[in-house]
Design a protein around this motif. Structure first.
Motif, PDB file in Angstrom:
ATOM      1  N   ALA A  61       0.804  -1.228   0.000  1.00  0.00           N
ATOM      2  CA  ALA A  61       0.000   0.000   0.000  1.00  0.00           C
ATOM      3  C   ALA A  61       0.834   1.274   0.000  1.00  0.00           C
ATOM      4  O   ALA A  61       0.329   2.323  -0.366  1.00  0.00           O
ATOM      5  CB  ALA A  61      -0.946   0.002   1.188  1.00  0.00           C
ATOM      6  N   SER A  62       2.094   1.218   0.356  1.00  0.00           N
ATOM      7  CA  SER A  62       2.885   2.443   0.387  1.00  0.00           C
ATOM      8  C   SER A  62       3.034   3.053  -1.005  1.00  0.00           C
ATOM      9  O   SER A  62       3.190   4.259  -1.142  1.00  0.00           O
ATOM     10  CB  SER A  62       4.254   2.186   1.008  1.00  0.00           C
ATOM     11  N   HIS A  63       2.958   2.245  -2.051  1.00  0.00           N
ATOM     12  CA  HIS A  63       3.054   2.737  -3.418  1.00  0.00           C
ATOM     13  C   HIS A  63       1.722   2.691  -4.155  1.00  0.00           C
ATOM     14  O   HIS A  63       1.570   3.329  -5.187  1.00  0.00           O
ATOM     15  CB  HIS A  63       4.073   1.908  -4.214  1.00  0.00           C
ATOM     16  N   LEU A  64       0.780   1.962  -3.641  1.00  0.00           N
ATOM     17  CA  LEU A  64      -0.491   1.730  -4.320  1.00  0.00           C
ATOM     18  C   LEU A  64      -1.361   2.984  -4.315  1.00  0.00           C
ATOM     19  O   LEU A  64      -1.600   3.572  -3.270  1.00  0.00           O
ATOM     20  CB  LEU A  64      -1.216   0.584  -3.629  1.00  0.00           C
ATOM     21  N   ARG A  65      -1.790   3.391  -5.503  1.00  0.00           N
ATOM     22  CA  ARG A  65      -2.637   4.577  -5.645  1.00  0.00           C
ATOM     23  C   ARG A  65      -3.993   4.257  -6.256  1.00  0.00           C
ATOM     24  O   ARG A  65      -4.943   5.013  -6.091  1.00  0.00           O
ATOM     25  CB  ARG A  65      -1.934   5.624  -6.522  1.00  0.00           C
ATOM     26  N   SER A  66      -4.084   3.141  -6.965  1.00  0.00           N
ATOM     27  CA  SER A  66      -5.328   2.799  -7.649  1.00  0.00           C
ATOM     28  C   SER A  66      -5.588   1.303  -7.516  1.00  0.00           C
ATOM     29  O   SER A  66      -4.730   0.486  -7.845  1.00  0.00           O
ATOM     30  CB  SER A  66      -5.216   3.174  -9.128  1.00  0.00           C
ATOM     31  N   ILE A  67      -6.765   0.979  -7.002  1.00  0.00           N
ATOM     32  CA  ILE A  67      -7.186  -0.411  -6.848  1.00  0.00           C
ATOM     33  C   ILE A  67      -8.594  -0.528  -7.407  1.00  0.00           C
ATOM     34  O   ILE A  67      -9.469   0.262  -7.063  1.00  0.00           O
ATOM     35  CB  ILE A  67      -7.230  -0.841  -5.369  1.00  0.00           C
ATOM     36  N   SER A  68      -8.798  -1.521  -8.257  1.00  0.00           N
ATOM     37  CA  SER A  68     -10.153  -1.777  -8.727  1.00  0.00           C
ATOM     38  C   SER A  68     -10.492  -3.236  -8.453  1.00  0.00           C
ATOM     39  O   SER A  68      -9.764  -4.138  -8.865  1.00  0.00           O
ATOM     40  CB  SER A  68     -10.276  -1.496 -10.223  1.00  0.00           C
ATOM     41  N   PHE A  69     -11.569  -3.451  -7.742  1.00  0.00           N
ATOM     42  CA  PHE A  69     -12.114  -4.799  -7.606  1.00  0.00           C
ATOM     43  C   PHE A  69     -13.614  -4.747  -7.884  1.00  0.00           C
ATOM     44  O   PHE A  69     -14.432  -5.373  -7.230  1.00  0.00           O
ATOM     45  CB  PHE A  69     -11.742  -5.501  -6.295  1.00  0.00           C
ATOM     46  N   ALA A  70     -13.939  -3.992  -8.935  1.00  0.00           N
ATOM     47  CA  ALA A  70     -15.322  -3.866  -9.387  1.00  0.00           C
ATOM     48  C   ALA A  70     -15.850  -5.208  -9.870  1.00  0.00           C
ATOM     49  O   ALA A  70     -15.114  -6.008 -10.433  1.00  0.00           O
ATOM     50  CB  ALA A  70     -15.405  -2.840 -10.521  1.00  0.00           C
ATOM     51  N   TYR A  71     -17.105  -5.441  -9.635  1.00  0.00           N
ATOM     52  CA  TYR A  71     -17.803  -6.652 -10.066  1.00  0.00           C
ATOM     53  C   TYR A  71     -17.239  -7.924  -9.434  1.00  0.00           C
ATOM     54  O   TYR A  71     -17.398  -9.003  -9.973  1.00  0.00           O
ATOM     55  CB  TYR A  71     -17.806  -6.782 -11.598  1.00  0.00           C
ATOM     56  N   CYS A  72     -16.561  -7.781  -8.320  1.00  0.00           N
ATOM     57  CA  CYS A  72     -16.116  -8.959  -7.572  1.00  0.00           C
ATOM     58  C   CYS A  72     -17.264  -9.342  -6.651  1.00  0.00           C
ATOM     59  O   CYS A  72     -17.561  -8.632  -5.700  1.00  0.00           O
ATOM     60  CB  CYS A  72     -14.857  -8.657  -6.761  1.00  0.00           C
ATOM     61  N   SER A  73     -17.885 -10.443  -6.943  1.00  0.00           N
ATOM     62  CA  SER A  73     -19.079 -10.824  -6.189  1.00  0.00           C
ATOM     63  C   SER A  73     -18.764 -11.808  -5.070  1.00  0.00           C
ATOM     64  O   SER A  73     -19.650 -12.433  -4.534  1.00  0.00           O
ATOM     65  CB  SER A  73     -20.111 -11.426  -7.144  1.00  0.00           C
TER      66      SER A  73
END
Length: 85
Positions: A61-73
């Motif tokens: 997370a120290s470098h993470l700026r964008s996370i997508s877990f859309a439509y993860c059911s």
């Protein structure tokens, strides 16, 4: 994919794993732990996403700026997992 990333991609900054339905939770966690410099990851439509994977994400997370877990059911994602990010 895991073997591919383990050898020479520890400096990878962007990773798109969207729609990787057959990637296991354990493999995904192992990949994430090797990618310490990720700034963006797309896990959209990956049914295996769980709190455990989100916890692995929190290690980068120290470098993470964008996370997508859309439509993860997956029923394995809870508020606890999301708050670790």
């Amino acid at each position: 994919l895991e073997a591919f990333l383990s050898n020479s991609y520890s400096t990878l900054t962007v990773l798109n794993l969207s729609c990787c339905e057959s990637l296991s939770e354990q493999s995904l966690s192992n990949i994430l732990l090797r990618c310490q410099y990720l700034s963006s990851i797309d896990l959209s439509k990956c049914p295996q996403i769980t709190d455990s994977v989100l916890i692995s994400l929190s290690h980068v997370a120290s470098h993470l700026r964008s996370i997508s877990f859309a439509y993860c059911s997956s029923p394995g994602i809870t508020n606890d997992g999301v708050t670790t990010l």
